[in-house]
Design a protein around this motif. Structure first.
Motif, PDB file in Angstrom:
ATOM      1  N   THR A  60      33.812  43.075  39.070  1.00  0.00           N
ATOM      2  CA  THR A  60      33.307  41.731  39.332  1.00  0.00           C
ATOM      3  C   THR A  60      33.976  41.155  40.567  1.00  0.00           C
ATOM      4  O   THR A  60      35.019  41.642  41.016  1.00  0.00           O
ATOM      5  CB  THR A  60      33.590  40.791  38.141  1.00  0.00           C
ATOM      6  OG1 THR A  60      35.007  40.600  38.041  1.00  0.00           O
ATOM      7  CG2 THR A  60      33.040  41.351  36.836  1.00  0.00           C
ATOM      8  N   LYS A  61      33.406  40.085  41.086  1.00  0.00           N
ATOM      9  CA  LYS A  61      34.001  39.412  42.243  1.00  0.00           C
ATOM     10  C   LYS A  61      35.369  38.837  41.881  1.00  0.00           C
ATOM     11  O   LYS A  61      36.274  38.789  42.708  1.00  0.00           O
ATOM     12  CB  LYS A  61      33.074  38.319  42.773  1.00  0.00           C
ATOM     13  CG  LYS A  61      32.814  37.199  41.786  1.00  0.00           C
ATOM     14  CD  LYS A  61      31.823  36.195  42.318  1.00  0.00           C
ATOM     15  CE  LYS A  61      31.619  35.115  41.266  1.00  0.00           C
ATOM     16  NZ  LYS A  61      30.646  34.139  41.651  1.00  0.00           N
ATOM     17  N   GLU A  62      35.530  38.451  40.605  1.00  0.00           N
ATOM     18  CA  GLU A  62      36.821  37.922  40.155  1.00  0.00           C
ATOM     19  C   GLU A  62      37.896  39.008  40.151  1.00  0.00           C
ATOM     20  O   GLU A  62      39.043  38.743  40.513  1.00  0.00           O
ATOM     21  CB  GLU A  62      36.683  37.286  38.763  1.00  0.00           C
ATOM     22  CG  GLU A  62      35.863  36.020  38.730  1.00  0.00           C
ATOM     23  CD  GLU A  62      34.350  36.238  38.682  1.00  0.00           C
ATOM     24  OE1 GLU A  62      33.610  35.251  38.838  1.00  0.00           O
ATOM     25  OE2 GLU A  62      33.905  37.391  38.492  1.00  0.00           O
TER      26      GLU A  62
ATOM     27  N   SER B 161      28.228  38.222  50.556  1.00  0.00           N
ATOM     28  CA  SER B 161      28.411  38.801  49.228  1.00  0.00           C
ATOM     29  C   SER B 161      29.279  37.875  48.376  1.00  0.00           C
ATOM     30  O   SER B 161      30.154  37.172  48.891  1.00  0.00           O
ATOM     31  CB  SER B 161      29.061  40.183  49.320  1.00  0.00           C
ATOM     32  OG  SER B 161      30.405  40.065  49.713  1.00  0.00           O
ATOM     33  N   PRO B 162      29.051  37.851  47.073  1.00  0.00           N
ATOM     34  CA  PRO B 162      29.842  36.994  46.192  1.00  0.00           C
ATOM     35  C   PRO B 162      31.351  37.273  46.263  1.00  0.00           C
ATOM     36  O   PRO B 162      32.154  36.345  46.250  1.00  0.00           O
ATOM     37  CB  PRO B 162      29.297  37.304  44.799  1.00  0.00           C
ATOM     38  CG  PRO B 162      27.924  37.833  45.029  1.00  0.00           C
ATOM     39  CD  PRO B 162      27.974  38.542  46.349  1.00  0.00           C
ATOM     40  N   ALA B 163      31.741  38.539  46.357  1.00  0.00           N
ATOM     41  CA  ALA B 163      33.167  38.881  46.415  1.00  0.00           C
ATOM     42  C   ALA B 163      33.800  38.334  47.696  1.00  0.00           C
ATOM     43  O   ALA B 163      34.892  37.762  47.657  1.00  0.00           O
ATOM     44  CB  ALA B 163      33.357  40.391  46.331  1.00  0.00           C
TER      45      ALA B 163
END
Length: 134
Positions: free
Chosen positions: A54-56, A88-90
């Motif tokens: 995940t991005k987290e 991108s989310p990350a």
């Protein structure tokens, strides 16, 4: 020749930073993992890879290493390489915490076919630096 997958990446980064005096972080992103490298001039301080889903996860590992090496996320220069996009989310999540991020560039000492020149300059950094492994 046979060599470790990090060899061309490390050779290129250490060559690129040989005249710098301060620490610098490099993040080489792949689809499910990334390499995180810290250099100080021509000295390798840290190199490891992290698997993320995940991005987290991605942001956690980057900030964790900043904390472990007492690097200020507001000021440490970070170069992003590999398979990432600025939207991108990350990348967006990491950018909230680390403000000094720039995409990497392929070596300027080489000539590229038109099609390759059209690729984002941060992609395939390791491939373009295989010549440093000879």
């Amino acid at each position: 020749k046979i060599f470790h997958q990090h060899t061309p990446l490390l050779n290129a980064l250490l060559f690129e930073t040989k005249n710098e005096l301060s620490k610098k972080m490099f993040i080489n992103v792949n689809h499910s993992y990334f390499d995180l490298i810290i250099t100080e001039g021509k000295k390798l301080i840290y190199c490891n890879n992290f698997h993320y889903q995940t991005k987290e996860d991605f942001a956690y590992y980057v900030l964790y290493i900043c904390d472990e090496f007492e690097l200020n996320p507001e000021t440490i220069p970070v170069v992003m390489l590999g398979e990432f996009e600025k939207d991108s989310p990350a990348f967006k999540l990491v950018y909230k915490y680390i403000r000094n991020i720039a995409p990497g560039k392929r070596p300027e000492s080489m000539d590229y076919f038109f099609e390759i020149g059209q690729l984002p300059p941060h992609k395939y950094y390791t491939v373009f630096n295989l010549n440093l492994c000879e």
